[in-house]
Design a protein around this motif. Structure first.
Motif, PDB file in Angstrom:
ATOM      1  N   SER A 161       8.264   2.061 -14.947  1.00 58.03           N
ATOM      2  CA  SER A 161       8.312   3.284 -15.048  1.00 58.03           C
ATOM      3  C   SER A 161       9.891   3.491 -15.043  1.00 58.03           C
ATOM      4  CB  SER A 161       7.602   4.118 -14.320  1.00 58.03           C
ATOM      5  OG  SER A 161       8.238   4.213 -12.922  1.00 58.03           O
ATOM      6  N   SER A 162      10.270   4.662 -15.289  1.00 54.02           N
ATOM      7  CA  SER A 162      11.886   4.892 -15.210  1.00 54.02           C
ATOM      8  C   SER A 162      12.398   5.531 -14.165  1.00 54.02           C
ATOM      9  CB  SER A 162      12.322   5.965 -16.375  1.00 54.02           C
ATOM     10  OG  SER A 162      11.579   7.003 -16.293  1.00 54.02           O
ATOM     11  N   LYS A 163      11.474   5.633 -12.927  1.00 54.22           N
ATOM     12  CA  LYS A 163      11.835   6.222 -11.609  1.00 54.22           C
ATOM     13  C   LYS A 163      11.351   5.365 -10.473  1.00 54.22           C
ATOM     14  CE  LYS A 163       7.490   9.104 -11.809  1.00 54.22           C
ATOM     15  NZ  LYS A 163       7.068  10.278 -11.797  1.00 54.22           N
ATOM     16  N   ARG A 164      11.558   5.439  -9.269  1.00 51.34           N
ATOM     17  CA  ARG A 164      11.618   4.779  -8.205  1.00 51.34           C
ATOM     18  C   ARG A 164      10.170   5.244  -7.726  1.00 51.34           C
ATOM     19  NH1 ARG A 164      14.287   1.631  -4.948  1.00 51.34           N
ATOM     20  NH2 ARG A 164      16.399   2.202  -6.106  1.00 51.34           N
ATOM     21  N   GLN A 165       9.353   4.391  -7.284  1.00 56.05           N
ATOM     22  CA  GLN A 165       7.848   4.596  -6.801  1.00 56.05           C
ATOM     23  C   GLN A 165       7.238   3.553  -6.093  1.00 56.05           C
ATOM     24  OE1 GLN A 165       5.130   6.460  -9.985  1.00 56.05           O
ATOM     25  NE2 GLN A 165       6.107   5.142 -11.327  1.00 56.05           N
ATOM     26  N   SER A 166       6.335   3.977  -5.222  1.00 54.23           N
ATOM     27  CA  SER A 166       5.454   3.242  -4.629  1.00 54.23           C
ATOM     28  C   SER A 166       4.438   2.805  -5.106  1.00 54.23           C
ATOM     29  CB  SER A 166       5.594   3.691  -3.003  1.00 54.23           C
ATOM     30  OG  SER A 166       6.902   3.752  -2.093  1.00 54.23           O
ATOM     31  N   PHE A 167       3.794   1.631  -4.714  1.00 49.95           N
ATOM     32  CA  PHE A 167       2.432   1.212  -5.319  1.00 49.95           C
ATOM     33  C   PHE A 167       1.536   0.552  -4.467  1.00 49.95           C
ATOM     34  CE2 PHE A 167       5.646   1.026  -8.525  1.00 49.95           C
ATOM     35  CZ  PHE A 167       5.127   1.985  -9.645  1.00 49.95           C
ATOM     36  N   ASP A 168       0.125   0.788  -4.687  1.00 53.76           N
ATOM     37  CA  ASP A 168      -0.914   0.046  -4.001  1.00 53.76           C
ATOM     38  C   ASP A 168      -1.945  -0.277  -4.982  1.00 53.76           C
ATOM     39  OD1 ASP A 168      -0.190   0.681  -1.191  1.00 53.76           O
ATOM     40  OD2 ASP A 168      -1.413   2.599  -1.367  1.00 53.76           O
ATOM     41  N   VAL A 169      -1.947  -1.781  -4.632  1.00 53.71           N
ATOM     42  CA  VAL A 169      -3.074  -2.461  -5.758  1.00 53.71           C
ATOM     43  C   VAL A 169      -4.099  -2.952  -4.928  1.00 53.71           C
ATOM     44  CG1 VAL A 169      -3.267  -4.139  -7.205  1.00 53.71           C
ATOM     45  CG2 VAL A 169      -1.020  -2.765  -7.242  1.00 53.71           C
ATOM     46  N   ASP A 184      -8.707  -7.298  -1.338  1.00 55.16           N
ATOM     47  CA  ASP A 184      -7.394  -7.213  -0.368  1.00 55.16           C
ATOM     48  C   ASP A 184      -6.559  -6.279  -1.056  1.00 55.16           C
ATOM     49  OD1 ASP A 184      -5.668  -7.371   1.651  1.00 55.16           O
ATOM     50  OD2 ASP A 184      -5.086  -9.397   1.413  1.00 55.16           O
ATOM     51  N   THR A 185      -5.581  -5.643  -0.271  1.00 52.88           N
ATOM     52  CA  THR A 185      -4.562  -4.536  -0.939  1.00 52.88           C
ATOM     53  C   THR A 185      -3.195  -5.005  -0.569  1.00 52.88           C
ATOM     54  OG1 THR A 185      -6.420  -2.909  -0.339  1.00 52.88           O
ATOM     55  CG2 THR A 185      -4.149  -2.138  -0.826  1.00 52.88           C
ATOM     56  N   ALA A 186      -2.303  -4.650  -1.722  1.00 58.76           N
ATOM     57  CA  ALA A 186      -0.995  -5.018  -1.659  1.00 58.76           C
ATOM     58  C   ALA A 186      -0.316  -3.825  -1.613  1.00 58.76           C
ATOM     59  CB  ALA A 186      -0.715  -6.034  -2.851  1.00 58.76           C
ATOM     60  N   PHE A 187       0.797  -3.836  -1.142  1.00 57.26           N
ATOM     61  CA  PHE A 187       1.707  -2.514  -1.191  1.00 57.26           C
ATOM     62  C   PHE A 187       3.149  -2.867  -1.410  1.00 57.26           C
ATOM     63  CE2 PHE A 187       4.363   0.084   1.787  1.00 57.26           C
ATOM     64  CZ  PHE A 187       4.228   1.300   1.021  1.00 57.26           C
ATOM     65  N   VAL A 188       3.745  -2.052  -2.104  1.00 61.31           N
ATOM     66  CA  VAL A 188       5.123  -2.115  -2.221  1.00 61.31           C
ATOM     67  C   VAL A 188       5.929  -0.971  -2.099  1.00 61.31           C
ATOM     68  CG1 VAL A 188       5.461  -4.273  -3.379  1.00 61.31           C
ATOM     69  CG2 VAL A 188       4.908  -2.100  -4.758  1.00 61.31           C
ATOM     70  N   PHE A 202      -4.868 -12.110   0.490  1.00 63.92           N
ATOM     71  CA  PHE A 202      -5.863 -13.077   0.997  1.00 63.92           C
ATOM     72  C   PHE A 202      -5.581 -14.153   1.871  1.00 63.92           C
ATOM     73  CE2 PHE A 202      -7.309 -11.118  -3.316  1.00 63.92           C
ATOM     74  CZ  PHE A 202      -8.431 -10.750  -2.953  1.00 63.92           C
ATOM     75  N   GLU A 203      -4.604 -13.718   2.563  1.00 63.58           N
ATOM     76  CA  GLU A 203      -4.370 -14.740   3.541  1.00 63.58           C
ATOM     77  C   GLU A 203      -4.983 -14.938   4.830  1.00 63.58           C
ATOM     78  OE1 GLU A 203       0.515 -14.764   4.025  1.00 63.58           O
ATOM     79  OE2 GLU A 203      -0.034 -12.561   4.070  1.00 63.58           O
ATOM     80  N   PHE A 204      -5.766 -13.691   5.375  1.00 66.40           N
ATOM     81  CA  PHE A 204      -6.354 -13.863   6.397  1.00 66.40           C
ATOM     82  C   PHE A 204      -8.240 -13.919   5.900  1.00 66.40           C
ATOM     83  CE2 PHE A 204      -2.494 -11.697   7.375  1.00 66.40           C
ATOM     84  CZ  PHE A 204      -2.075 -12.842   8.298  1.00 66.40           C
ATOM     85  N   VAL A 205      -8.765 -15.335   5.577  1.00 65.55           N
ATOM     86  CA  VAL A 205      -9.980 -15.036   5.261  1.00 65.55           C
ATOM     87  C   VAL A 205     -10.739 -16.324   5.955  1.00 65.55           C
ATOM     88  CG1 VAL A 205      -9.616 -13.921   2.832  1.00 65.55           C
ATOM     89  CG2 VAL A 205      -9.488 -16.754   3.217  1.00 65.55           C
ATOM     90  N   SER A 206     -12.006 -16.281   6.098  1.00 66.79           N
ATOM     91  CA  SER A 206     -12.810 -17.459   6.681  1.00 66.79           C
ATOM     92  C   SER A 206     -12.575 -18.713   5.812  1.00 66.79           C
ATOM     93  CB  SER A 206     -14.205 -17.213   6.894  1.00 66.79           C
ATOM     94  OG  SER A 206     -14.806 -17.054   5.568  1.00 66.79           O
ATOM     95  N   GLY A 207     -12.907 -19.869   6.474  1.00 71.21           N
ATOM     96  CA  GLY A 207     -13.034 -21.061   5.726  1.00 71.21           C
ATOM     97  C   GLY A 207     -13.740 -21.196   4.535  1.00 71.21           C
ATOM     98  N   ASP A 208     -15.166 -20.550   4.699  1.00 66.97           N
ATOM     99  CA  ASP A 208     -15.848 -20.457   3.602  1.00 66.97           C
ATOM    100  C   ASP A 208     -15.503 -19.712   2.523  1.00 66.97           C
ATOM    101  OD1 ASP A 208     -17.781 -22.181   4.924  1.00 66.97           O
ATOM    102  OD2 ASP A 208     -19.056 -20.450   5.902  1.00 66.97           O
ATOM    103  N   ASP A 209     -14.916 -18.591   2.673  1.00 66.30           N
ATOM    104  CA  ASP A 209     -14.481 -17.819   1.505  1.00 66.30           C
ATOM    105  C   ASP A 209     -13.040 -18.368   0.966  1.00 66.30           C
ATOM    106  OD1 ASP A 209     -16.150 -15.512   2.222  1.00 66.30           O
ATOM    107  OD2 ASP A 209     -14.949 -14.477   3.061  1.00 66.30           O
ATOM    108  N   ALA A 210     -12.480 -19.022   1.877  1.00 68.63           N
ATOM    109  CA  ALA A 210     -11.096 -19.740   1.335  1.00 68.63           C
ATOM    110  C   ALA A 210     -11.757 -20.779  -0.020  1.00 68.63           C
ATOM    111  CB  ALA A 210     -10.241 -20.622   2.509  1.00 68.63           C
ATOM    112  N   ALA A 211     -12.817 -21.430   0.633  1.00 71.09           N
ATOM    113  CA  ALA A 211     -13.318 -22.737  -0.306  1.00 71.09           C
ATOM    114  C   ALA A 211     -13.821 -21.833  -1.551  1.00 71.09           C
ATOM    115  CB  ALA A 211     -14.460 -23.232   0.298  1.00 71.09           C
ATOM    116  N   GLN A 212     -14.246 -20.757  -1.761  1.00 70.80           N
ATOM    117  CA  GLN A 212     -14.833 -19.898  -2.883  1.00 70.80           C
ATOM    118  C   GLN A 212     -13.452 -19.547  -3.664  1.00 70.80           C
ATOM    119  OE1 GLN A 212     -18.816 -17.784  -2.783  1.00 70.80           O
ATOM    120  NE2 GLN A 212     -18.073 -17.846  -0.460  1.00 70.80           N
ATOM    121  N   LEU A 213     -12.589 -18.934  -3.021  1.00 70.67           N
ATOM    122  CA  LEU A 213     -11.332 -18.319  -3.662  1.00 70.67           C
ATOM    123  C   LEU A 213     -10.661 -19.374  -4.166  1.00 70.67           C
ATOM    124  CD1 LEU A 213      -9.878 -16.061  -0.700  1.00 70.67           C
ATOM    125  CD2 LEU A 213     -10.892 -15.384  -2.650  1.00 70.67           C
TER     126      LEU A 213
END
Length: 226
Positions: A161-169, A184-188, A202-213
Motif C-alpha cells: 500500500s501507499s501508507k504505513r501499516q501493521s499486519f498480522d498473518v 502460526d501467526t506472524a506480526f510486523v 513454526f519455530e516451536f513445534v514437536s518433533g513429530d510435527d517438525a517431521a511432517q512440516l
C-alpha cells in the motif's frame, strides 16, 4: 328646482360607507408561510448528521406547499409570492443537503465497517490483494536430539500500500492429504510503503510435527491490516 337621485345614479348616498373587502389577508398566504417555515426547519436539520434525515421528509412537503402558494400567487388567487419562492428554494437546498449528508454518513459508516473487518481478519482477500504481499519460504528443521527440533519457516511480508501499516498473518501447514498439522501467526509493526520484513514461523513445534512440516503445504488463512 331639480334634485339628484343618488340611488338611481348608482352613487353612494350620504352617510353610506362602502364596505372594503380585504383580498390579501393572512389566510391566503397559508401555503406560502407553511412552505417557508418547513424550508427553514429542513435547511437547519439537513446540516446535522443523522438528524438531517428528517429533512428528507420535510423538504418535499415544504416544496409542495411552496409550489401551491407560488402558482396561486401567480394566478392572483393567493398572496405571499415571495414567501412561496423562498420556501421552494429552501426546500430544494435542504433536500439536496439532506441527501448529501445521508450519503456522507452512510459512506463513513461503511468505511468504518471495512476498517474494522480489515483489522480483525474478516477481509483477508482484500488485504492480500491491495495491501500485503506474502512470500512463503521453505521449512527447514534441525534435530537437536532429546526430542528437540530447531525449525523455521521464513515468511517475507511486504507492504504494497501507499501508507504505513501493521499486519498480522495466520498461516496453516497441511499434509499432502489436506490435514492440518499446525498454525502460526506472524506480526510486523509499522511497515512503511514498499518495505518488507522477514518473520520466522513454526519455530516451536514437536518433533513429530517438525517431521511432517518438511513435506507440508503452507497457505495464508487470515490476514489483517491496521
Amino acid at each position: 328646482m331639480s334634485t339628484t337621485n343618488f340611488e338611481s345614479a348608482g352613487l353612494p348616498q350620504a352617510g353610506y360607507v362602502q364596505p372594503v373587502v380585504v383580498m390579501n389577508g393572512p389566510g391566503r398566504q397559508g401555503p406560502a408561510i407553511t412552505s417557508l417555515v418547513l424550508g427553514i426547519v429542513a435547511a437547519v436539520f439537513c446540516l446535522i448528521p443523522i438528524v438531517g434525515m428528517i429533512s428528507l421528509v420535510l423538504a418535499p412537503i415544504g416544496l409542495g406547499f411552496g409550489i401551491v402558494g407560488w402558482r396561486g400567487a401567480a394566478a392572483g388567487r393567493r398572496a405571499g409570492k415571495g414567501k412561496a419562492i423562498a420556501g421552494v428554494v429552501l426546500a430544494i437546498l435542504a433536500g439536496l443537503g439532506a441527501i448529501a449528508s445521508t450519503v456522507a454518513v452512510a459512506t463513513a459508516v461503511d468505511e468504518a465497517g471495512k476498517s474494522i473487518d480489515r483489522a480483525v481478519g474478516n477481509a483477508t482477500d482484500d488485504v492480500l490483494a491491495k495491501d500485503l504481499g506474502v512470500a512463503i519460504g521453505t521449512y527447514r528443521a534441525k534435530d537437536l536430539g532429546f526430542g528437540l527440533t530447531d525449525g523455521k519457516l521464513t515468511v517475507t511480508l511486504t507492504n504494497k500500500s501507499s501508507k504505513r501499516q501493521s499486519f498480522d498473518v495466520k498461516v496453516e501447514a497441511l499434509t499432502p492429504s489436506g490435514t492440518r498439522i499446525a498454525t502460526d501467526t506472524a506480526f510486523v509493526s509499522a511497515l512503511g510503503p514498499g518495505q518488507s520484513d522477514e518473520v520466522a514461523m513454526f519455530e516451536f513445534v514437536s518433533g513429530d510435527d517438525a517431521a511432517q512440516l518438511k513435506s507440508a503445504t503452507f497457505r495464508v488463512i487470515q490476514a489483517s491490516a491496521y
